[in-house]
Design a protein around this motif. Structure first.
Motif, mmCIF file in Angstrom:
data_model
loop_
_atom_site.group_PDB
_atom_site.id
_atom_site.type_symbol
_atom_site.label_atom_id
_atom_site.label_comp_id
_atom_site.label_asym_id
_atom_site.label_seq_id
_atom_site.Cartn_x
_atom_site.Cartn_y
_atom_site.Cartn_z
ATOM 1 N N TYR A 6 60.163 -82.539 -21.544
ATOM 2 C CA TYR A 6 60.896 -82.255 -20.308
ATOM 3 C C TYR A 6 60.238 -82.935 -19.107
ATOM 4 C CZ TYR A 6 62.445 -79.329 -16.338
ATOM 5 O OH TYR A 6 62.922 -78.863 -15.139
ATOM 6 N N GLY A 7 58.909 -82.996 -19.129
ATOM 7 C CA GLY A 7 58.183 -83.605 -18.016
ATOM 8 C C GLY A 7 57.675 -82.612 -16.993
ATOM 9 N N TYR A 8 57.289 -81.433 -17.455
ATOM 10 C CA TYR A 8 56.805 -80.385 -16.546
ATOM 11 C C TYR A 8 55.505 -80.809 -15.866
ATOM 12 C CZ TYR A 8 55.491 -75.705 -14.934
ATOM 13 O OH TYR A 8 55.151 -74.622 -14.164
ATOM 14 N N ARG A 9 55.447 -80.609 -14.563
ATOM 15 C CA ARG A 9 54.252 -80.971 -13.806
ATOM 16 C C ARG A 9 53.139 -79.946 -14.028
ATOM 17 N NH1 ARG A 9 54.594 -84.466 -9.366
ATOM 18 N NH2 ARG A 9 56.680 -85.342 -8.979
ATOM 19 N N PRO A 10 51.921 -80.394 -14.294
ATOM 20 C CA PRO A 10 50.817 -79.462 -14.514
ATOM 21 C C PRO A 10 50.530 -78.541 -13.338
ATOM 22 C CG PRO A 10 50.225 -81.655 -15.277
ATOM 23 C CD PRO A 10 51.519 -81.792 -14.535
ATOM 24 N N ASP A 11 50.893 -78.966 -12.120
ATOM 25 C CA ASP A 11 50.627 -78.121 -10.953
ATOM 26 C C ASP A 11 51.727 -77.093 -10.726
ATOM 27 O OD1 ASP A 11 52.730 -79.616 -9.952
ATOM 28 O OD2 ASP A 11 51.567 -80.590 -8.372
ATOM 29 N N GLY A 12 52.723 -77.064 -11.615
ATOM 30 C CA GLY A 12 53.772 -76.049 -11.543
ATOM 31 C C GLY A 12 54.834 -76.284 -10.500
ATOM 32 N N THR A 13 54.912 -77.496 -9.949
ATOM 33 C CA THR A 13 55.867 -77.768 -8.874
ATOM 34 C C THR A 13 57.189 -78.339 -9.370
ATOM 35 O OG1 THR A 13 54.906 -79.967 -8.485
ATOM 36 C CG2 THR A 13 54.030 -78.120 -7.195
ATOM 37 N N GLY A 14 57.443 -78.229 -10.674
ATOM 38 C CA GLY A 14 58.720 -78.707 -11.188
ATOM 39 C C GLY A 14 58.574 -79.797 -12.220
ATOM 40 N N ARG A 15 59.450 -80.787 -12.137
ATOM 41 C CA ARG A 15 59.563 -81.821 -13.158
ATOM 42 C C ARG A 15 59.199 -83.186 -12.602
ATOM 43 N NH1 ARG A 15 65.265 -83.093 -16.362
ATOM 44 N NH2 ARG A 15 64.337 -83.904 -18.299
ATOM 45 N N PHE A 16 58.465 -83.954 -13.395
ATOM 46 C CA PHE A 16 58.200 -85.339 -13.020
ATOM 47 C C PHE A 16 59.509 -86.106 -12.916
ATOM 48 C CE2 PHE A 16 53.815 -84.834 -14.936
ATOM 49 C CZ PHE A 16 53.124 -85.063 -13.751
ATOM 50 N N ASP A 17 59.536 -87.125 -12.058
ATOM 51 C CA ASP A 17 60.759 -87.897 -11.874
ATOM 52 C C ASP A 17 60.915 -88.955 -12.977
ATOM 53 O OD1 ASP A 17 59.084 -90.042 -11.226
ATOM 54 O OD2 ASP A 17 59.303 -89.731 -9.074
ATOM 55 N N GLU A 18 61.995 -89.722 -12.864
ATOM 56 C CA GLU A 18 62.317 -90.694 -13.900
ATOM 57 C C GLU A 18 61.355 -91.875 -13.928
ATOM 58 O OE1 GLU A 18 66.401 -91.789 -13.434
ATOM 59 O OE2 GLU A 18 67.142 -89.799 -13.966
ATOM 60 N N LYS A 19 60.535 -92.013 -12.913
ATOM 61 C CA LYS A 19 59.538 -93.079 -12.906
ATOM 62 C C LYS A 19 58.262 -92.666 -13.644
ATOM 63 C CE LYS A 19 61.099 -94.971 -8.470
ATOM 64 N NZ LYS A 19 60.707 -95.271 -7.055
ATOM 65 N N THR A 20 58.198 -91.389 -14.031
ATOM 66 C CA THR A 20 56.967 -90.853 -14.600
ATOM 67 C C THR A 20 57.126 -90.330 -16.023
ATOM 68 O OG1 THR A 20 56.313 -90.174 -12.365
ATOM 69 C CG2 THR A 20 55.078 -89.217 -14.205
ATOM 70 N N ARG A 21 58.244 -89.680 -16.330
ATOM 71 C CA ARG A 21 58.420 -89.059 -17.649
ATOM 72 C C ARG A 21 58.329 -90.091 -18.766
ATOM 73 N NH1 ARG A 21 62.764 -86.531 -14.921
ATOM 74 N NH2 ARG A 21 64.370 -87.477 -16.257
ATOM 75 N N TRP A 22 57.657 -89.727 -19.855
ATOM 76 C CA TRP A 22 57.456 -90.693 -20.939
ATOM 77 C C TRP A 22 58.779 -91.123 -21.568
ATOM 78 C CZ3 TRP A 22 58.876 -89.996 -26.033
ATOM 79 C CH2 TRP A 22 59.060 -88.689 -26.498
ATOM 80 N N THR A 23 59.743 -90.231 -21.600
ATOM 81 C CA THR A 23 61.036 -90.578 -22.164
ATOM 82 C C THR A 23 61.755 -91.633 -21.318
ATOM 83 O OG1 THR A 23 61.803 -88.563 -21.060
ATOM 84 C CG2 THR A 23 61.462 -88.446 -23.430
ATOM 85 N N CYS A 24 61.637 -91.501 -20.006
ATOM 86 C CA CYS A 24 62.267 -92.474 -19.110
ATOM 87 C C CYS A 24 61.539 -93.811 -19.159
ATOM 88 C CB CYS A 24 62.285 -91.933 -17.686
ATOM 89 S SG CYS A 24 63.313 -90.472 -17.464
ATOM 90 N N LEU A 25 60.221 -93.760 -19.262
ATOM 91 C CA LEU A 25 59.449 -94.993 -19.396
ATOM 92 C C LEU A 25 59.784 -95.696 -20.707
ATOM 93 C CD1 LEU A 25 55.968 -93.768 -18.091
ATOM 94 C CD2 LEU A 25 57.698 -95.094 -16.853
ATOM 95 N N LEU A 26 60.032 -94.900 -21.745
ATOM 96 C CA LEU A 26 60.423 -95.472 -23.028
ATOM 97 C C LEU A 26 61.776 -96.172 -22.912
ATOM 98 C CD1 LEU A 26 59.601 -95.663 -26.039
ATOM 99 C CD2 LEU A 26 60.849 -93.525 -26.413
ATOM 100 N N GLN A 27 62.699 -95.552 -22.183
ATOM 101 C CA GLN A 27 64.001 -96.181 -21.956
ATOM 102 C C GLN A 27 63.837 -97.521 -21.247
ATOM 103 O OE1 GLN A 27 67.727 -95.030 -22.517
ATOM 104 N NE2 GLN A 27 67.206 -97.206 -22.580
ATOM 105 N N LYS A 28 62.965 -97.558 -20.267
ATOM 106 C CA LYS A 28 62.728 -98.799 -19.525
ATOM 107 C C LYS A 28 62.209 -99.887 -20.443
ATOM 108 C CE LYS A 28 60.387 -100.576 -15.415
ATOM 109 N NZ LYS A 28 59.494 -100.247 -14.260
ATOM 110 N N LYS A 29 61.336 -99.519 -21.382
ATOM 111 C CA LYS A 29 60.779 -100.499 -22.305
ATOM 112 C C LYS A 29 61.853 -101.045 -23.249
ATOM 113 C CE LYS A 29 56.134 -98.492 -22.237
ATOM 114 N NZ LYS A 29 55.473 -99.697 -21.686
ATOM 115 N N PHE A 30 62.759 -100.197 -23.682
ATOM 116 C CA PHE A 30 63.817 -100.640 -24.582
ATOM 117 C C PHE A 30 64.964 -101.326 -23.849
ATOM 118 C CE2 PHE A 30 62.257 -97.448 -27.784
ATOM 119 C CZ PHE A 30 62.006 -98.372 -28.786
ATOM 120 N N GLY A 31 65.089 -101.042 -22.548
ATOM 121 C CA GLY A 31 66.167 -101.639 -21.783
ATOM 122 C C GLY A 31 67.525 -101.226 -22.324
ATOM 123 N N ASN A 32 68.438 -102.180 -22.403
ATOM 124 C CA ASN A 32 69.790 -101.882 -22.874
ATOM 125 C C ASN A 32 69.923 -101.938 -24.391
ATOM 126 O OD1 ASN A 32 70.767 -101.569 -20.230
ATOM 127 N ND2 ASN A 32 71.094 -103.788 -20.021
#
Length: 220
Positions: free
Chosen positions: A12-38
């Motif tokens: 999900y991308g939960y922030r360790p400081d409890g302030t919510g969710r990491f954005d799409e520039k940070t989550r490993w799933t989103c970074l994986l999407q960037k690597k695979f592209g289209n």
């Protein structure tokens, strides 16, 4: 091709400081999407508190076994299923051993097979370890020393499951540590490292190439 990433708060991308969710520039799933592209589509299905088979009396709808079938059916067809579960199963109230948790993971896999519209490839990720003192005052009282020990035993059992299914396997604890802030969740660097390693594991193992080869024995 469709890659479904099914996991808990570290997917999900939960922030360790409890302030919510990491954005799409940070989550490993989103970074994986960037690597695979289209070339491939990453489907994010992370949920805080998700277990393999255990019901949480304090949080509704956390059993992965209850959700995987609906999730698979919603996103069909799935070419590659990436599973990273087990951390929440280490909570003290479940009193589960690593072997029991691995058996729960098998149930999730079998349920996924039942609801998939086609055979799929599988990558099992054994989650990062719980940090030393995760159950100390000011951290997470749902865990204790025994929880830490069980989390350290998951990789051995998960590797056996991966071998049984002829699936890909990655031990996330070998490449990423829990944040010092909460001793439980990935920080920004952990997400980046995990994305790099998952990408490398998928591409170097040829999982997606197997998915395109009709003569290969998929999980079905």
């Amino acid at each position: 091709m469709n890659i479904l990433c099914f996991g808990d708060s570290n997917t999900y991308g939960y922030r360790p400081d409890g302030t919510g969710r990491f954005d799409e520039k940070t989550r490993w799933t989103c970074l994986l999407q960037k690597k695979f592209g289209n070339r491939h589509r990453i489907i994010e299905e992370g949920l805080c508190g998700r277990t393999t088979i255990f019901s949480d009396a304090f949080r509704e709808g956390r059993r992965g076994l209850d959700q995987i079938g609906i999730t698979i059916e919603t996103h069909n067809p799935i070419d590659l299923l990436v599973l990273m579960l087990g951390t929440n199963d280490c909570k003290t109230r479940f009193n589960a051993s690593s072997k029991t948790i691995a058996k729960g993971l098998i149930q999730v896999i079998e349920k996924a097979k039942k609801y998939s519209s086609q055979p799929f490839e599988l990558l099992i990720i054994s989650p990062i370890h719980l940090g030393n003192g995760v159950g100390d005052d000011g951290f997470d009282p749902e865990f204790d020393l025994a929880s830490e020990q069980v989390s350290r035993q998951l990789a051995q059992e998960y590797r056996k499951v991966a071998t049984h299914y002829h699936a890909g396997f990655l031990d996330a604890s070998k490449i990423a540590l829990p944040s010092e802030i909460d001793r439980e969740h990935l920080d920004e660097s952990g997400h980046a490292t995990l994305a790099d390693t998952v990408y490398k594991t998928i591409t170097e193992s040829g999982l997606l190439e197997k998915g395109m080869d009709s003569s290969f024995c998929h999980i079905a």
